[in-house]
Design an enzyme around this catalytic site. Sequence first.
Site, PDB file in Angstrom:
ATOM      1  N   SER A 116       0.807  -1.221   0.000  1.00 56.25           N
ATOM      2  CA  SER A 116       0.000   0.000   0.000  1.00 56.25           C
ATOM      3  C   SER A 116       0.839   1.270   0.000  1.00 56.25           C
ATOM      4  O   SER A 116       0.316   2.357  -0.228  1.00 56.25           O
ATOM      5  CB  SER A 116      -0.945   0.022   1.208  1.00 56.25           C
ATOM      6  OG  SER A 116      -0.240   0.323   2.390  1.00 56.25           O
ATOM      7  N   LYS A 145       0.821   3.779   7.393  1.00 59.29           N
ATOM      8  CA  LYS A 145       0.128   4.687   6.480  1.00 59.29           C
ATOM      9  C   LYS A 145       0.591   6.122   6.726  1.00 59.29           C
ATOM     10  O   LYS A 145       1.202   6.434   7.745  1.00 59.29           O
ATOM     11  CB  LYS A 145      -1.393   4.626   6.694  1.00 59.29           C
ATOM     12  CG  LYS A 145      -2.043   3.281   6.394  1.00 59.29           C
ATOM     13  CD  LYS A 145      -2.101   2.985   4.922  1.00 59.29           C
ATOM     14  CE  LYS A 145      -2.861   1.691   4.640  1.00 59.29           C
ATOM     15  NZ  LYS A 145      -2.139   0.497   5.108  1.00 59.29           N
TER      16      LYS A 145
END
Length: 211
Positions: free
Chosen positions: A130, A169
């Site tokens: 990601s 993230k």
Amino acid sequence: MKREGLSPKQQSILSFIDNFLAEKGYPPSVREIVRGCHISSTSVVEYHLNILQKEGHIRRDAEVARGIELRRRSRALVQVPIIGYIAAGEPVPTPTADTWNSVPIETLELPQELTRGKEKVYALRVKGTSMIDALINEGDLVLMQQVSTADDGDTVAVWLKAERESTLKRLYREKGHLRLQPANPQMQPIYTSPDNVDIQGKVICIIRQLD
């Protein structure tokens, strides 16, 4: 970094490479040196890089896009523990939040500049894709500074309390919630309340896993 016998432009290039390595964990490209040092063209950078190599300040691999390596007469080393894995994808279950303080899987011995003089630095191995647009790939090691707060846009390791899961993230604060943003256009952000998030650390360096 100041070396005798170099022109101001060569000093500037050498300092830029050193700072870029410390911040990113990998060397700059020639075009990044052009932009970062405000030099007119890639040919001028190549000229000065050739001098720096001839004088023994750098090594270059012509077959590699970012094939610049600083040559240091002596390098202070620090030990950094690898304490586990972090998901750069969908969050993955982790036994407890105490995982972050567990006995290390192994210990790295790294040049001190990679930790940028920070204390409480540890390493996590990345699972998932990601964060690929942030140049964080599966199998890479991320060096983390142990912190409990971070600025918007920082890449952070967070513990999601309700889900009992961890993820890597970029952090953004928005009205009434936090957005945990992947750096992969094929993946969706995670929206959650501030009370559900414990920030465990922020990325200060990436160590690339080469095939």
